[in-house]
Design a protein around this motif. Structure first.
Motif, PDB file in Angstrom:
ATOM      1  N   SER A 162       6.615   9.224  10.268  1.00 53.51           N
ATOM      2  CA  SER A 162       7.927   9.111   9.737  1.00 53.51           C
ATOM      3  C   SER A 162       8.099   7.874   9.366  1.00 53.51           C
ATOM      4  O   SER A 162       8.933   7.460   8.336  1.00 53.51           O
ATOM      5  N   VAL A 163       7.837   6.838  10.002  1.00 51.76           N
ATOM      6  CA  VAL A 163       8.124   5.195   9.705  1.00 51.76           C
ATOM      7  C   VAL A 163       7.430   5.017   8.399  1.00 51.76           C
ATOM      8  O   VAL A 163       7.811   4.437   7.697  1.00 51.76           O
ATOM      9  N   SER A 164       5.988   5.283   8.581  1.00 46.70           N
ATOM     10  CA  SER A 164       5.028   4.975   7.338  1.00 46.70           C
ATOM     11  C   SER A 164       5.643   5.708   6.127  1.00 46.70           C
ATOM     12  O   SER A 164       5.163   5.176   5.020  1.00 46.70           O
ATOM     13  N   TYR A 172       0.614  -1.175  -0.067  1.00 45.37           N
ATOM     14  CA  TYR A 172       0.021  -0.109  -0.036  1.00 45.37           C
ATOM     15  C   TYR A 172       0.917   1.301  -0.064  1.00 45.37           C
ATOM     16  O   TYR A 172       0.418   2.284   0.769  1.00 45.37           O
ATOM     17  N   GLU A 173       1.904   1.331  -0.766  1.00 43.36           N
ATOM     18  CA  GLU A 173       2.643   2.477  -1.052  1.00 43.36           C
ATOM     19  C   GLU A 173       1.796   3.740  -1.356  1.00 43.36           C
ATOM     20  O   GLU A 173       2.119   4.798  -1.213  1.00 43.36           O
ATOM     21  N   HIS A 174       0.629   3.360  -2.352  1.00 43.29           N
ATOM     22  CA  HIS A 174      -0.018   4.463  -2.750  1.00 43.29           C
ATOM     23  C   HIS A 174      -0.744   5.238  -1.640  1.00 43.29           C
ATOM     24  O   HIS A 174      -0.908   6.299  -1.728  1.00 43.29           O
ATOM     25  N   ALA A 175      -0.755   4.559  -0.395  1.00 39.23           N
ATOM     26  CA  ALA A 175      -1.479   5.582   0.801  1.00 39.23           C
ATOM     27  C   ALA A 175      -0.405   6.108   1.625  1.00 39.23           C
ATOM     28  O   ALA A 175      -1.045   6.781   2.376  1.00 39.23           O
ATOM     29  N   LYS A 176       0.806   6.179   1.167  1.00 36.06           N
ATOM     30  CA  LYS A 176       1.987   6.846   1.760  1.00 36.06           C
ATOM     31  C   LYS A 176       1.560   8.414   2.031  1.00 36.06           C
ATOM     32  O   LYS A 176       2.204   9.259   2.817  1.00 36.06           O
ATOM     33  N   PHE A 233      -1.008   9.997   3.089  1.00 36.75           N
ATOM     34  CA  PHE A 233      -1.518  10.357   4.298  1.00 36.75           C
ATOM     35  C   PHE A 233      -0.453  10.669   5.425  1.00 36.75           C
ATOM     36  O   PHE A 233      -0.544  11.529   6.095  1.00 36.75           O
ATOM     37  N   ALA A 234       0.830   9.616   5.150  1.00 37.34           N
ATOM     38  CA  ALA A 234       1.872   9.862   6.051  1.00 37.34           C
ATOM     39  C   ALA A 234       2.371  11.325   5.873  1.00 37.34           C
ATOM     40  O   ALA A 234       2.728  11.974   6.919  1.00 37.34           O
ATOM     41  N   LEU A 235       2.773  11.721   4.516  1.00 38.17           N
ATOM     42  CA  LEU A 235       3.261  12.862   4.156  1.00 38.17           C
ATOM     43  C   LEU A 235       2.815  13.904   4.557  1.00 38.17           C
ATOM     44  O   LEU A 235       3.421  14.967   5.136  1.00 38.17           O
ATOM     45  N   GLY A 236       1.188  13.993   4.231  1.00 34.87           N
ATOM     46  CA  GLY A 236       0.466  15.108   4.581  1.00 34.87           C
ATOM     47  C   GLY A 236       0.500  15.320   6.353  1.00 34.87           C
ATOM     48  O   GLY A 236       0.413  16.338   6.621  1.00 34.87           O
ATOM     49  N   GLN A 237       0.318  14.113   6.788  1.00 36.58           N
ATOM     50  CA  GLN A 237       0.389  14.256   8.274  1.00 36.58           C
ATOM     51  C   GLN A 237       1.866  15.001   8.863  1.00 36.58           C
ATOM     52  O   GLN A 237       1.745  15.997   9.889  1.00 36.58           O
ATOM     53  N   ILE A 238       2.822  14.694   8.228  1.00 38.22           N
ATOM     54  CA  ILE A 238       4.249  14.976   8.947  1.00 38.22           C
ATOM     55  C   ILE A 238       4.228  16.535   8.461  1.00 38.22           C
ATOM     56  O   ILE A 238       4.508  17.398   9.399  1.00 38.22           O
ATOM     57  N   GLY A 239       3.768  16.923   7.244  1.00 39.96           N
ATOM     58  CA  GLY A 239       3.833  18.451   6.915  1.00 39.96           C
ATOM     59  C   GLY A 239       2.962  19.283   7.867  1.00 39.96           C
ATOM     60  O   GLY A 239       3.282  20.256   8.197  1.00 39.96           O
ATOM     61  N   TYR A 240       1.838  18.613   8.158  1.00 35.48           N
ATOM     62  CA  TYR A 240       0.607  19.285   9.093  1.00 35.48           C
ATOM     63  C   TYR A 240       1.183  19.538  10.279  1.00 35.48           C
ATOM     64  O   TYR A 240       1.174  20.501  10.937  1.00 35.48           O
TER      65      TYR A 240
END
Length: 296
Positions: free
Chosen positions: A166-168, A123-127, A129-136
């Motif tokens: 960050s792990v995700s 599920y790399e396509h779901a990454k 969400f992790a990037l958006g959360q870190i930026g937020y």
């Protein structure tokens, strides 16, 4: 990888398969360097865009504040906290975006049954969400700490989210099967919270629209308890079982450290949900008792 596609579907609590977990540990620890560099750029762009939105909202709220004249209720523009209101409005927009995107992904992209391999590695396509959360969170952390004075529990929440996301975002075993729910869908409960906070910042609104305020409070309580306690609990402990087995089978020191921080941060976030849920339930019970006293 393909032969794992036809493997038995993982149950809620998986059994330990040393061969499977051994194969997972043989994979490169991190996603490809080019992907991770692109992810870092995406995170920075996200933080910059959110900062621009926040600054624009500060200008809008400041303009609104300057246009306010003292009303009959005795309130004046001096009661308008521009940074805090703008911060809450920015949270509302970001949480609405993440929440709606999370609901879409969870319904259309995430099957109820999946193999252990895909839950941990796929599920790399779901990454996103992790990037958006870190930026937020990288935007929210300094603003919450130095500008609006967030509570300690919220600051801890910001830091813990950065750790798990960050792990995700960067590690091969990112458990991305779970992140549309944890980093996306649950944020829908923060939308009524942001609206409720706007009422609290403008007490004249509470007096003017008491029924609307009570409705928002109820909607917040119900959505929070539903997505952050009732649905969160079985989903989280399924994740926790997989993550713990991966940590147990790790023989690499750096992987062990990463997974330990990952698991502990996720536990902190879970106990924060339960802590906030207990406060919500306590407030509901207290309000119910007050209503009974008024009726009697």
């Amino acid at each position: 990888h393909n032969r794992h596609t036809h493997a038995a579907m993982s149950s809620l609590i998986p059994r330990y398969d040393p061969v499977l977990f051994g194969e997972i540990h043989q994979l490169p620890a991190y996603l490809p360097r080019e992907e991770n560099e692109e992810s870092i750029r995406f995170i920075l762009y996200t933080s910059v865009i959110i900062t621009i939105i926040y600054c624009c909202l500060c200008i809008i709220v400041k303009t609104w504040k300057d246009s306010i004249r003292k009303g009959d209720d005795g309130e004046s523009s001096s009661s308008v906290n521009v940074p805090k209101i703008s911060y809450q409005l920015t949270n509302l927009l970001v949480n609405l975006t993440l929440g709606c995107l999370g609901i879409y992904y969870q319904i259309n992209k995430i099957p109820l049954q999946e193999t252990t391999w895909n839950k941990i590695v796929g599920y790399e396509h779901a990454k996103i969400f992790a990037l958006g959360q870190i930026g937020y969170q990288l935007w929210a952390l300094p603003i919450g700490l130095f500008v609006v004075g967030e509570t300690k529990s919220v600051i801890v929440h910001h830091v813990a989210v950065i750790c798990v996301a960050s792990v995700s975002a960067f590690v091969r075993c990112g458990f991305r099967y779970y992140i549309p729910y944890f980093y996306g869908l649950i944020e829908i409960s923060s939308v009524p919270l942001s609206i409720m906070n706007q009422f609290k910042q403008n007490e004249g609104w509470i007096r003017a629209y008491p029924e609307m305020y009570q409705t928002v409070r109820v909607v917040f309580a119900v959505t929070f308890l539903l997505v952050r306690v009732v649905l969160w609990t079985p989903f989280y402990w399924s994740f926790w079982a997989h993550a713990t087995l991966l940590l147990y089978s790790s023989e690499n020191i750096s992987t062990t450290v990463i997974l330990t921080v990952f698991n502990l941060s996720s536990l902190v976030l879970t106990f924060l949900q339960y802590f906030w849920a207990s406060k919500i339930i306590s407030a509901m019970v207290k309000r119910g008792d007050q209503s009974k006293k008024k009726e009697s």
